[in-house]
Design an enzyme around this catalytic site. Structure first.
Site, PDB file in Angstrom:
ATOM      1  N   VAL A   1      21.265  13.693  22.965  1.00  0.00           N
ATOM      2  CA  VAL A   1      21.944  13.252  21.739  1.00  0.00           C
ATOM      3  C   VAL A   1      21.089  13.518  20.499  1.00  0.00           C
ATOM      4  O   VAL A   1      21.546  14.102  19.518  1.00  0.00           O
ATOM      5  CB  VAL A   1      22.323  11.751  21.835  1.00  0.00           C
ATOM      6  CG1 VAL A   1      22.769  11.212  20.485  1.00  0.00           C
ATOM      7  CG2 VAL A   1      23.440  11.570  22.855  1.00  0.00           C
TER       8      VAL A   1
ATOM      9  N   LYS B   1      33.114   2.853  21.755  1.00  0.00           N
ATOM     10  CA  LYS B   1      32.399   3.828  22.596  1.00  0.00           C
ATOM     11  C   LYS B   1      32.529   3.460  24.082  1.00  0.00           C
ATOM     12  O   LYS B   1      32.836   4.294  24.929  1.00  0.00           O
ATOM     13  CB  LYS B   1      30.923   3.874  22.163  1.00  0.00           C
ATOM     14  CG  LYS B   1      30.019   4.668  23.060  1.00  0.00           C
ATOM     15  CD  LYS B   1      30.325   6.155  23.066  1.00  0.00           C
ATOM     16  CE  LYS B   1      29.571   6.860  24.173  1.00  0.00           C
ATOM     17  NZ  LYS B   1      29.931   8.251  24.322  1.00  0.00           N
TER      18      LYS B   1
ATOM     19  N   CYS C   1      25.938   8.686  31.456  1.00  0.00           N
ATOM     20  CA  CYS C   1      26.756   7.762  30.650  1.00  0.00           C
ATOM     21  C   CYS C   1      27.735   6.920  31.459  1.00  0.00           C
ATOM     22  O   CYS C   1      27.617   5.695  31.467  1.00  0.00           O
ATOM     23  CB  CYS C   1      27.496   8.542  29.570  1.00  0.00           C
ATOM     24  SG  CYS C   1      26.365   9.248  28.356  1.00  0.00           S
TER      25      CYS C   1
HETATM   26  N1  LIG Z   1      23.565  12.263  27.124  1.00  0.00           N
HETATM   27  C1  LIG Z   1      24.811  12.194  26.675  1.00  0.00           C
HETATM   28  O1  LIG Z   1      25.664  13.029  27.015  1.00  0.00           O
HETATM   29  C2  LIG Z   1      25.230  11.100  25.730  1.00  0.00           C
HETATM   30  C3  LIG Z   1      26.450  11.195  25.035  1.00  0.00           C
HETATM   31  C4  LIG Z   1      26.811  10.178  24.163  1.00  0.00           C
HETATM   32  C5  LIG Z   1      25.981   9.072  23.999  1.00  0.00           C
HETATM   33  N2  LIG Z   1      24.815   8.985  24.713  1.00  0.00           N
HETATM   34  C6  LIG Z   1      23.942   7.837  24.493  1.00  0.00           C
HETATM   35  O2  LIG Z   1      22.919   8.242  23.592  1.00  0.00           O
HETATM   36  C7  LIG Z   1      21.679   7.639  23.934  1.00  0.00           C
HETATM   37  C8  LIG Z   1      20.630   8.715  24.187  1.00  0.00           C
HETATM   38  O3  LIG Z   1      21.014   9.460  25.326  1.00  0.00           O
HETATM   39  P1  LIG Z   1      20.192  10.759  25.781  1.00  0.00           P
HETATM   40  O4  LIG Z   1      20.777  11.205  27.060  1.00  0.00           O
HETATM   41  O5  LIG Z   1      20.103  11.700  24.629  1.00  0.00           O
HETATM   42  O6  LIG Z   1      18.739  10.088  25.951  1.00  0.00           O
HETATM   43  P2  LIG Z   1      17.600  10.193  27.052  1.00  0.00           P
HETATM   44  O7  LIG Z   1      17.567   8.914  27.785  1.00  0.00           O
HETATM   45  O8  LIG Z   1      17.720  11.471  27.824  1.00  0.00           O
HETATM   46  O9  LIG Z   1      16.270  10.317  26.156  1.00  0.00           O
HETATM   47  C9  LIG Z   1      15.890   9.402  25.182  1.00  0.00           C
HETATM   48  C10 LIG Z   1      14.715   9.952  24.402  1.00  0.00           C
HETATM   49  O10 LIG Z   1      14.259   8.945  23.490  1.00  0.00           O
HETATM   50  C11 LIG Z   1      12.842   8.930  23.465  1.00  0.00           C
HETATM   51  N3  LIG Z   1      12.366   7.624  22.970  1.00  0.00           N
HETATM   52  C12 LIG Z   1      12.401   6.412  23.581  1.00  0.00           C
HETATM   53  N4  LIG Z   1      11.895   5.461  22.764  1.00  0.00           N
HETATM   54  C13 LIG Z   1      11.544   6.069  21.610  1.00  0.00           C
HETATM   55  C14 LIG Z   1      10.988   5.619  20.370  1.00  0.00           C
HETATM   56  N5  LIG Z   1      10.683   4.345  20.164  1.00  0.00           N
HETATM   57  N6  LIG Z   1      10.774   6.532  19.400  1.00  0.00           N
HETATM   58  C15 LIG Z   1      11.058   7.842  19.587  1.00  0.00           C
HETATM   59  N7  LIG Z   1      11.601   8.318  20.731  1.00  0.00           N
HETATM   60  C16 LIG Z   1      11.842   7.451  21.723  1.00  0.00           C
HETATM   61  C17 LIG Z   1      12.463   9.240  24.912  1.00  0.00           C
HETATM   62  O11 LIG Z   1      11.124   9.672  25.021  1.00  0.00           O
HETATM   63  C18 LIG Z   1      13.497  10.307  25.274  1.00  0.00           C
HETATM   64  O12 LIG Z   1      13.051  11.595  24.941  1.00  0.00           O
HETATM   65  C19 LIG Z   1      21.987   6.734  25.127  1.00  0.00           C
HETATM   66  O13 LIG Z   1      22.270   5.447  24.664  1.00  0.00           O
HETATM   67  C20 LIG Z   1      23.230   7.353  25.725  1.00  0.00           C
HETATM   68  O14 LIG Z   1      24.005   6.416  26.426  1.00  0.00           O
HETATM   69  C21 LIG Z   1      24.421   9.987  25.546  1.00  0.00           C
END
Ligand SMILES: NC(=O)c1ccc[n+]([C@@H]2O[C@H](COP(=O)([O-])OP(=O)(O)OC[C@H]3O[C@@H](n4cnc5c(N)ncnc54)[C@H](O)[C@@H]3O)[C@@H](O)[C@H]2O)c1
Length: 435
Positions: A11, A205, A261
């Site tokens: 994201v 969401k 998700c």
């Molecule tokens: N992956 C998807 O398809 C998708 C789609 C829509 C919404 N979401 C939501 O978006 C959010 C992120 O999902 P994702 O799959 O991109 O995340 P992910 O879990 O793959 O990665 C999260 C990232 O955030 C970083 N992080 C954690 N704490 C941090 C901080 N304090 N400062 C800076 N960086 C930090 C981690 O190191 C990691 O790189 C989740 O809540 C998810 O449910 C995901």
């Protein structure tokens, strides 16, 4: 506009890159130093079609930067998007540790008025709780908003650039105006920007993901019924999907939903309902059906070969939870492979993008192959777990020659049962009449 993006995974990296592509100056922050080093060196830590080229271009043109320093990113920006993970905690609720931490880091680094928009998927009421928590850290006025993200892995850039809608949950006119302006380039074809209160935005969401999960479990149940009553799921699906009240999307039977998700968001919504003394029986059933569906292929393998699979070898095509991504979080392939291994079988796997992630899960318990045909050598049968395009039209002669037995367990209904019969394969698929 100057923007900070907190979290650089599916994201964060996609949002940051797309905001840069529309002319903004974006700094992406992550606590994972290795990830930031990789990005600075021009390597993309995830597989997402089209992302690499956009990251390269925007980095080269100076609109996209990467850092591990929250202060550096936030102090230069007026808006911070929080896109950190919200994984499932043991109770099933969303673990918000990273969201609170990130919000505190932004609040204490902001110089002057700042908007924090939470893109992470968070339970209803999180905005209020985070607002309360950061009030101790902020030296300036901060408006906190909910800006849930709806992109899909595999088509994330297209989804971000042309969203069905943008949802902004905000109680501040100033923050709403800023977020509206930032998203304007992506809604030029009149797709709406929906402004609502943060709680409704947060719940929208979850409602979306829950609805999609329900559809998948529903069509899987109909497919299982087709199997026992001798109906054909593709016919039923057409009969169902052409009803305009229902529509045809998300009605493909398979081996259950996975990914980062649906499983965790469904659990989190059930948990939210429970916390509020509501019994969300419908969603609990969808989850139960999904867990059962993930085991379907293994059950069929055992019916065919017997419960003891010692001395058997299986080829597995596809590991990612869906095509066009390397993401294996909660992938049905994990359940299937673990069950095969537990029953004593050997497993040979291939996936066009997810082999590196698979190594972290299975270590040396399976063998990894860079082409799909390599997995077949000496295998008793083939299992198909992900509908990658390259699996749709294989060379069946080659397949038949390499397999010990001509048996295919197809978890994605890729092939025509009549063709499989003509080629003398024993072909198991989902909800289709045997020929
Ligand atoms: N992956 C998807 O398809 C998708 C789609 C829509 C919404 N979401 C939501 O978006 C959010 C992120 O999902 P994702 O799959 O991109 O995340 P992910 O879990 O793959 O990665 C999260 C990232 O955030 C970083 N992080 C954690 N704490 C941090 C901080 N304090 N400062 C800076 N960086 C930090 C981690 O190191 C990691 O790189 C989740 O809540 C998810 O449910 C995901």
């Amino acid at each position: 506009m100057n923007i900070a993006i907190i979290g650089t995974s599916y994201v964060g990296l996609v949002s940051g890159t797309c905001f840069a592509e529309s002319g903004n100056e974006v700094i992406c922050v992550d606590i994972d130093q290795a990830r930031i080093e990789q990005l600075k060196a021009g390597h993309i830590p995830i597989y997402e079609p089209g992302l690499e080229e956009l990251v390269r271009r925007n980095t080269k043109e100076g609109r996209l930067q990467f850092t591990t320093d929250h202060k550096q990113a936030v102090s230069q920006s007026m808006v911070s998007f929080i896109a950190v993970g919200t994984p499932m905690s043991p109770s099933g609720s969303a673990d918000l540790t990273s969201v609170f931490k990130a919000a505190e880091q932004v609040a204490s680094a902001a110089v002057g008025y700042h908007v924090i928009a939470i893109k992470s998927t968070v339970p209803v009421g999180t905005n209020d709780r985070v607002r309360e928590a950061i009030s101790r850290h902020a030296n300036h006025r901060i408006d906190l908003c909910s800006c849930p993200e709806f992109l899909k892995e595999g088509s994330a850039i297209e989804d971000f650039m042309r969203p069905d809608r943008v949802i902004i949950g905000s109680a501040s006119e100033q923050a709403t105006a800023i977020l509206r302006e930032l998203h304007a380039p992506f809604v030029r074809t009149d797709n709406p920007i929906l402004i609502m209160d943060p709680r409704s935005a947060e719940l929208s969401k979850y409602a979306c993901n829950a609805m999609l999960a329900l559809r998948i479990s529903f069509i899987n149940e109909i497919a299982n019924l087709c199997d026992v009553v001798g109906a054909e799921i593709n016919e039923v699906r057409r009969g169902l999907g052409t009803d305009r009240r229902i529509g045809s999307q998300f009605l493909f039977p398979g081996v259950g939903y996975g990914g980062s998700c649906f499983p965790k968001d469904v659990q989190a919504l059930i948990h939210t309902a429970r916390e509020n003394r509501l019994d969300f029986a419908l969603l609990e059933a969808a989850e139960m059906v999904n867990a059962r569906q993930k085991r379907l292929l293994v059950d069929r393998v055992k019916t065919h070969f017997g419960n003891d699979l010692k001395g058997r070898t299986f080829a597995v095509w596809g590991l990612a939870f869906k095509p066009r991504t390397d993401d294996m979080r909660e992938a049905p392939s994990i359940v299937v492979i673990e069950e095969l291994l537990a029953a004593g079988a050997k497993v040979r796997v291939h996936d066009p993008e997810a082999l590196e992630n698979a190594r972290r899960i299975f270590g040396d318990r399976v063998s990894y192959h860079t082409t799909n045909y390599e997995t077949l050598d000496g295998a008793d049968a083939l299992l198909i777990m992900t509908e990658w395009n390259e699996f749709r039209h294989p060379n069946f002669q080659r397949l038949r020659a390499a397999l010990k037995n001509p048996v295919i367990f197809d978890g994605r209904n890729l092939y025509d049962p009549a063709l499989m019969k003509a080629l003398d394969f024993r072909y198991y698929s989902i909800g289709r009449r045997p020929v």
